[in-house]
Write an enzyme that holds these catalytic residues in place. Structure first.
Site, PDB file in Angstrom:
ATOM      1  N   TRP A  57       3.672 -10.486  -4.640  1.00 19.90           N
ATOM      2  CA  TRP A  57       2.876 -11.486  -5.128  1.00 19.90           C
ATOM      3  C   TRP A  57       3.483 -12.564  -5.459  1.00 19.90           C
ATOM      4  O   TRP A  57       3.156 -13.826  -5.192  1.00 19.90           O
ATOM      5  CB  TRP A  57       1.694 -11.064  -6.010  1.00 19.90           C
ATOM      6  CG  TRP A  57       0.628 -11.755  -6.306  1.00 19.90           C
ATOM      7  CD1 TRP A  57       0.123 -12.765  -5.374  1.00 19.90           C
ATOM      8  CD2 TRP A  57      -0.363 -11.498  -7.302  1.00 19.90           C
ATOM      9  NE1 TRP A  57      -1.031 -13.415  -6.036  1.00 19.90           N
ATOM     10  CE2 TRP A  57      -1.391 -12.808  -7.101  1.00 19.90           C
ATOM     11  CE3 TRP A  57      -0.221 -10.868  -8.500  1.00 19.90           C
ATOM     12  CZ2 TRP A  57      -2.417 -12.873  -8.131  1.00 19.90           C
ATOM     13  CZ3 TRP A  57      -1.268 -11.089  -9.342  1.00 19.90           C
ATOM     14  CH2 TRP A  57      -2.275 -11.937  -9.072  1.00 19.90           C
TER      15      TRP A  57
ATOM     16  N   LYS B 232      14.443 -12.178  -4.591  1.00 22.95           N
ATOM     17  CA  LYS B 232      13.667 -10.981  -5.414  1.00 22.95           C
ATOM     18  C   LYS B 232      14.619 -10.074  -5.637  1.00 22.95           C
ATOM     19  O   LYS B 232      15.972  -9.889  -4.930  1.00 22.95           O
ATOM     20  CB  LYS B 232      12.517 -10.530  -4.791  1.00 22.95           C
ATOM     21  CG  LYS B 232      12.942  -9.765  -3.505  1.00 22.95           C
ATOM     22  CD  LYS B 232      11.637  -8.760  -3.108  1.00 22.95           C
ATOM     23  CE  LYS B 232      11.948  -7.461  -2.323  1.00 22.95           C
ATOM     24  NZ  LYS B 232      10.717  -6.675  -2.050  1.00 22.95           N
TER      25      LYS B 232
ATOM     26  N   HIS C  23      15.571  -6.053  -7.976  1.00 20.33           N
ATOM     27  CA  HIS C  23      14.901  -4.952  -9.016  1.00 20.33           C
ATOM     28  C   HIS C  23      15.950  -4.662  -9.914  1.00 20.33           C
ATOM     29  O   HIS C  23      15.969  -3.723 -10.809  1.00 20.33           O
ATOM     30  CB  HIS C  23      14.521  -3.903  -8.356  1.00 20.33           C
ATOM     31  CG  HIS C  23      13.250  -4.083  -7.411  1.00 20.33           C
ATOM     32  ND1 HIS C  23      12.223  -4.573  -7.699  1.00 20.33           N
ATOM     33  CD2 HIS C  23      13.067  -3.626  -6.073  1.00 20.33           C
ATOM     34  CE1 HIS C  23      11.110  -4.737  -6.693  1.00 20.33           C
ATOM     35  NE2 HIS C  23      11.708  -4.097  -5.837  1.00 20.33           N
TER      36      HIS C  23
ATOM     37  N   SER D 233       1.315   3.527  -8.463  1.00 23.99           N
ATOM     38  CA  SER D 233       1.421   2.770  -7.127  1.00 23.99           C
ATOM     39  C   SER D 233       3.066   3.241  -6.772  1.00 23.99           C
ATOM     40  O   SER D 233       2.975   3.220  -5.412  1.00 23.99           O
ATOM     41  CB  SER D 233       1.634   1.156  -7.599  1.00 23.99           C
ATOM     42  OG  SER D 233       1.843   0.491  -6.472  1.00 23.99           O
TER      43      SER D 233
ATOM     44  N   ARG E 212      -1.729  -2.327  -1.675  1.00 16.53           N
ATOM     45  CA  ARG E 212      -2.683  -1.156  -1.905  1.00 16.53           C
ATOM     46  C   ARG E 212      -4.216  -2.068  -2.527  1.00 16.53           C
ATOM     47  O   ARG E 212      -5.038  -2.040  -1.974  1.00 16.53           O
ATOM     48  CB  ARG E 212      -2.338  -0.093  -2.643  1.00 16.53           C
ATOM     49  CG  ARG E 212      -1.060   0.924  -1.994  1.00 16.53           C
ATOM     50  CD  ARG E 212      -0.871   1.905  -3.064  1.00 16.53           C
ATOM     51  NE  ARG E 212      -1.953   2.871  -2.851  1.00 16.53           N
ATOM     52  CZ  ARG E 212      -2.690   3.410  -3.977  1.00 16.53           C
ATOM     53  NH1 ARG E 212      -2.661   2.593  -5.111  1.00 16.53           N
ATOM     54  NH2 ARG E 212      -3.719   3.865  -3.857  1.00 16.53           N
ATOM     55  N   LYS E 213      -4.073  -2.201  -3.850  1.00 18.25           N
ATOM     56  CA  LYS E 213      -5.236  -2.564  -4.490  1.00 18.25           C
ATOM     57  C   LYS E 213      -5.134  -3.913  -5.090  1.00 18.25           C
ATOM     58  O   LYS E 213      -6.108  -4.439  -5.188  1.00 18.25           O
ATOM     59  CB  LYS E 213      -5.592  -1.325  -5.493  1.00 18.25           C
ATOM     60  CG  LYS E 213      -5.972   0.045  -5.134  1.00 18.25           C
ATOM     61  CD  LYS E 213      -6.704   0.735  -6.025  1.00 18.25           C
ATOM     62  CE  LYS E 213      -7.053   2.254  -5.620  1.00 18.25           C
ATOM     63  NZ  LYS E 213      -7.638   3.206  -6.406  1.00 18.25           N
ATOM     64  N   GLY E 214      -4.090  -4.199  -5.602  1.00 19.51           N
ATOM     65  CA  GLY E 214      -3.820  -5.666  -6.205  1.00 19.51           C
ATOM     66  C   GLY E 214      -4.647  -5.627  -7.758  1.00 19.51           C
ATOM     67  O   GLY E 214      -5.199  -6.630  -7.878  1.00 19.51           O
TER      68      GLY E 214
END
Length: 285
Positions: free
Chosen positions: A58, A104, A106, A132, A250-252
């Site tokens: 995002w 990006k 991690h 998640s 998935r859902k956000g």
């Protein structure tokens, strides 16, 4: 440094030659060479930093929309904002990236290259992250164990990205640094406009109402879900891996982890958080 780089490259090639498990060692050496010896930070570089499943994609989309004025002409967001750790294994070349170079990553704070570049760290509610991440492991890494076993691995820091708690804490400790912007996923969900203004100011990007409208429209969950092939990091190899498409975003949503946790898991999570953070206010739960 040059001699060390050449030496490591020779060792890397030897392991690549033997194949099998040696390939893993070769990739580790290649990654080490890139992060420690090849990459040199410059002031205009920007790192989007997260623990996995914490708004990485995002934020990639949001920042690319900010710097491109709403461009959607790309096959995958990784072409515009590459995954830093995977650059050594891709066809991306640092010299070919436009300025500003945005990555990006991690990486935890103690592993990331340090310089005058900027770092945007996004923290997400840990219970949402673990749930998640569990679905990610099942869909992409063929994880077959149950959630209870995965939850224990998460608490013990025995997943690919190690400990969420230590990852967050490491970046939280430097959140007052002038080149670090520490954000909460939940703030972005609940107060999008104000957070975008904060990001724009941090990056020195001019923001007006029209640009904010474009960024907001192109960064909506439903919009990105419709173009999921532009964001799914494994899209190119989905068929060969037998993975069902349209499953990366998935859902956000936020706080859905709490809903699906039983009391025992919540207590274990909070106990671990107290041990590492010393204060629950950092996690905003």
């Amino acid at each position: 440094m040059k001699l060390l780089n050449i030496t490591l490259l020779i060792v890397q090639r030897v392991f690549e030659f033997f194949g099998g498990i040696s390939q893993y060692i070769a990739r580790t050496i290649a990654s080490l060479r890139f992060i420690k010896l090849i990459y040199k930070p410059i002031p205009t570089d920007v790192f989007i930093v997260t623990y996995p499943r914490s708004c990485t994609t995002w934020m990639q989309m949001i920042i690319y929309q900010l710097i491109s004025n709403g461009d959607l002409e790309f096959n995958h967001i990784g072409e515009k904002i590459p995954f830093f750790e995977r650059i050594p294994f891709s066809n991306i070349r640092l010299k070919g990236l436009p300025n500003p170079r945005i990555f990006k990553t991690h990486l935890p704070y103690d592993k990331i290259p340090k310089g005058k570049c900027k770092y945007i760290y996004i923290m997400r509610n840990g219970m949402d992250v673990v749930l998640s991440y569990y679905h990610f492991y099942k869909s992409y890494l063929k994880y077959h164990n149950n959630f209870d076993a995965f939850f224990k691995k998460f608490l013990d820091g025995k997943l690919q990205s190690k400990s969420w708690f230590n990852h967050v804490l490491g970046w939280y400790k430097v959140k007052e640094n002038e080149n670090v912007l520490f954000l909460h996923y939940e703030d972005l969900k609940n107060n999008f406009d104000a957070t975008i203004v904060k990001i724009s100011n941090f990056l020195g990007i001019e923001l007006n109402k029209d640009k904010l409208k474009i960024v907001k429209q192109n960064s909506e969950f439903d919009f990105m879900k419709n173009y999921e092939e532009k964001f799914d990091h494994a899209n190119e190899i989905l068929l060969t891996m037998g993975i069902k498409p349209k499953n990366f975003l998935r859902k956000g949503t936020s706080d859905y982890g709490k809903i699906e946790f039983d009391d025992k898991k919540i207590q274990l999570f909070e106990k671990k958080m107290d041990e590492i953070f010393k204060s629950k206010t950092i996690a905003k739960i």
